[in-house]
Enzyme design. Structure first.
Site, PDB file in Angstrom:
ATOM      1  N   GLU A  76       0.821  -1.203  -0.089  1.00  0.00           N
ATOM      2  CA  GLU A  76      -0.167   0.040   0.060  1.00  0.00           C
ATOM      3  C   GLU A  76       0.765   1.246  -0.012  1.00  0.00           C
ATOM      4  O   GLU A  76       0.501   2.111  -0.841  1.00  0.00           O
ATOM      5  CB  GLU A  76      -0.903   0.004   1.055  1.00  0.00           C
ATOM      6  N   ASP A  77       1.915   1.438   0.631  1.00  0.00           N
ATOM      7  CA  ASP A  77       2.520   2.403   0.962  1.00  0.00           C
ATOM      8  C   ASP A  77       4.029   2.450   0.598  1.00  0.00           C
ATOM      9  O   ASP A  77       4.793   3.545   0.575  1.00  0.00           O
ATOM     10  CB  ASP A  77       2.781   2.825   2.571  1.00  0.00           C
TER      11      ASP A  77
END
Length: 734
Positions: A76-77
């Protein structure tokens, strides 16, 4: 921040045969990927997945789950990909990380429909591998612990969804320790003033009763030791949110709570639990009705323990929980305490033993996703399931059924099987015939009486307390209404086609569905029955050259004298009173009305057999209404005008009384005649009639009848309802 070797040591302390290389690779990979990223608090971002992993080591989870915790934010990051994680850590871990990534992208929001849909996705992901839930809960717990730097509105939103979804979900999975911490962290952000007040009072009480608590711990330990039972006795204090919710629920003050302090007694074997209970009850007086055996009847989240309340050494009520160490671990860590996490069999069982009651509940909940409920209904169902305490009942064959407190035989029937609920017509509780609204209690044996001709009543939805029962009742009601409208639609189309010299069949609708904008034949028929689609539109779709001959017909008229002549086949004529006329009625047989004022019946009528009430029109008259009349709502704030009256009928009296009904009929020649003929055949009289075409295929009539009594009225209404041309009949005063 925890070092790499410290994390490995924490896992090795409870799992000596761990795959140390997996943890090392996950630690280094996550640290490099998150690099210089920072959290809102100013801490390195990598501290977050590391703390999530630390929380899971406290639950003694396997190294694969710890590795997933370290990696859960990488896709996700960071620039990490699923393919890369599969190559380095294996496909299973890649699948879990991707599952958590999807969940992170759909953080719950305040909009109800979106929140419901996200909850569906969350539970589906959990059902695939329940370790997703464990990492997600640990992730949420650390986020709640570090919520301070965020904006106040965001803190409030996250705290509320934690209270609504994540805390009760942790409880349902048996993770009581995590549930309590999530609740208290959320409580502090939702209602800071109440949190601080209760926390201060609890600290004060703890200090005041410290000596008493120590004495009870010592006395219990010594009493059990004297009888050869080695036990560890510890005190516990109710958490602030638990205190607050119980005060709110029972509307009592903090001083009135008798279970702020309790004691856990941890013994060696299950048999020692019952021996310890006997010793306690022989040494101190027990409080009647406060004993619960959750060892023989575990809760649905696998919780097992003996609960009792005694009058302790200082004549204070003392709540005791007696359990073994394995029972205690399950009580605190729930599904995380199952040995499947520690013996390498996790992948075989999707992360959880299939024998777990918590998993069984999760599987049943996920099955609800397939029944077609809309997201809001699913959210209601799941929240009901999350928040309820349990009551245990039995089928006649001894099958145990766990239900929420307040459940009824309707909930019981649907818990056994949806078909049993749909065909339920009555019940026996412990051998006695009882109403379906009866609240069930622990130990009740419930036998459901069924009829295949029966369907669920719509009113059951307000009686049922389980989401499964409510959803099933709604579905059955929708299907019943759809069948009713479908049948009416078929009648309308058959008659419309016949009038036009055409032959109707269901098969003739199939090629027209796209033109009509309907999914299937039954939907099309129901749309016609509901007047969403007219028979003329269907005829034009089937026969593009069709011309509606009804448009050229002369409408029915009333002559100058107000007389309306029905077709000769009916054999009767009646006159509709003109504006301002009033029919002469009988002297009303009403007892209880003051003798100096005239009495009249309300416009919608009232008949003997109705429960009635009089409304005083000061200086003018008294109007009689049936007690169910909606018009009475206008007088709710003027109770001084209400007069208690009742019928005073003489056996020799032969008067008729007014009642108003609404009749919807298929708009075709002969419908009015058939309605009038039915009324005449039932010895009722038409006093007034008005008609209005509400749709091309349906005409609505309001008929003022004159009948002998309520039984006569109901018989007439029932005879009207079975006529093929009639779609609906209702009495207008409710």
């Amino acid at each position: 921040m925890m070092r790499q070797y410290e994390l490995v040591e924490r896992v090795a302390a409870y799992k000596p045969d761990l795959d140390e290389g997996l943890l090392n690779r996950a630690y280094v990979y996550a640290m490099k990927k998150h690099g210089s990223q920072m959290r809102a608090s100013g801490d390195p971002y990598f501290s977050h997945p590391l703390e999530v992993a630390a929380i899971l080591t406290d639950m003694r989870l396997d190294e694969a789950t710890i590795a997933v915790a370290l990696l859960h934010d990488t896709i996700e990051d960071t620039d990490a990909t699923r393919k890369e994680i599969d190559q380095i850590f294996g496909q299973k871990i890649g699948q879990l990380v991707e599952g958590l990534t999807k969940l992170k992208r759909l953080d719950l929001v305040s909009k109800k429909a979106e929140q419901a849909e996200n909850l569906r996705k969350l539970l589906l992901a959990i059902a695939d591998d329940v370790r997703v839930l464990l990492v997600k809960l640990a992730d949420r717990l650390h986020n709640m612990r570090t919520l301070g730097p965020m904006r106040p509105d965001k803190r409030a939103r996250i705290a509320q969804e934690t209270m609504d979804i994540y805390a009760p979900l942790a409880g349902r999975m048996g993770m009581q320790g995590m549930r309590e911490e999530l609740e208290n962290l959320a409580f502090r952000h939702i209602n800071l003033e109440a949190y601080e007040t209760i926390t201060a009072r609890l600290a004060e009480l703890r200090e005041r009763h410290a000596a008493t608590i120590a004495r009870i711990e010592t006395d219990l330990t010594e009493k059990l030791g004297q009888k050869g039972i080695e036990a560890k006795v510890t005190s516990r204090q109710k958490k602030p949110y638990s205190v607050f919710s119980k005060m709110q629920r029972k509307a009592i003050s903090l001083e009135q709570l008798s279970d702020i302090f309790g004691f856990r007694v941890i013994v060696g074997e299950e048999e020692d639990c019952y021996r310890a209970l006997g010793i306690v009850h022989r040494s101190w007086r027990m409080v009647p009705g406060r004993f619960k055996d959750y060892i023989s009847l575990p809760k649905q989240n696998d919780y097992r323990s003996l609960h009792t309340t005694i009058v302790g050494p200082s004549r204070q009520r003392v709540e005791l929980q007696i359990r073994t160490q394995p029972m205690h671990e399950i009580a605190e860590y729930g599904i995380a305490a199952h040995a499947v996490y520690k013996d390498g069999a996790a992948s075989e069982a999707h992360g959880l033993s299939r024998e777990s009651n918590a998993y069984a509940w999760l599987r049943r909940t996920v099955e609800q996703l397939a029944v077609g409920d809309n997201p809001e209904e699913f959210l209601e169902h799941t929240k009901l399931e999350l928040f309820q305490d349990q009551v245990f009942c039995f089928t006649p064959k001894g099958m145990l059924i766990a239900l929420p407190r307040g459940a009824t035989p309707i909930d019981f029937a649907y818990a056994v099987h949806t078909d049993i609920g749909d065909t339920c017509v009555g019940c026996k509780i412990d051998g006695r015939i009882m109403p379906l609204v009866t609240e069930l209690h622990n130990g009740d044996e419930v036998e459901i009486t069924r009829s295949k001709a029966s369907t669920p009543q719509p009113a059951w939805e307000s009686i049922a307390v389980t989401g499964k029962a409510r959803a099933a009742i709604r579905r059955a009601t929708r299907l019943a209404i759809r069948r009713q409208y479908s049948g009416l639609g078929q009648q309308i189309l058959e008659r419309s086609f016949a009038r036009s010299g055409k032959t109707f069949s269901k098969d003739s609708l199939k090629p027209l569905l796209a033109k009509l904008g309907q999914r299937d034949v039954e939907d099309a028929l129901a749309a016609v029955g509901r007047q969403e689609l007219s028979s003329i539109d269907v005829l034009r779709a089937a026969f593009p050259d069709f011309q509606d001959s009804r448009a050229t017909k002369t409408p029915l008229r009333v002559d100058e004298g107000g007389w309306f002549n029905l077709p000769s086949a009916v054999g009767m004529v009646f006159r509709m009173p003109g504006q301002g006329e009033a029919a002469e009625g009988p002297i009303l047989p009403i007892r209880g009305a003051p003798g100096d004022l005239p009495v009249r019946i309300a416009p919608d009528g009232a008949v003997p057999g109705d429960r009635i009430v009089g409304i005083l029109e000061p200086g003018r008259w008294i109007t009689i209404y049936p007690i169910q009349s909606p018009a009475l709502a206008a007088y709710e704030d003027e109770m001084e005008r209400w007069i208690d009256v009742r019928w005073d009928l003489d056996a020799q009296m032969s008067a008729r009384f007014p009642a108003r009904v609404a009749v919807s009929v298929i708009n075709e020649p002969g419908s009015l005649a058939e309605v009038a003929e039915t009324i005449a055949a039932n010895d009722a009289n038409i006093h007034d009639l008005s008609m209005q075409r509400t749709a091309p295929d349906v005409t609505s009539m309001v008929i003022d009848l004159e009948v002998w009594d309520l039984q006569h009225l109901n018989r007439t209404i029932n005879q009207l309802r079975i006529k093929p041309c009639v779609s609906d009949v209702t009495r207008l005063n409710g």
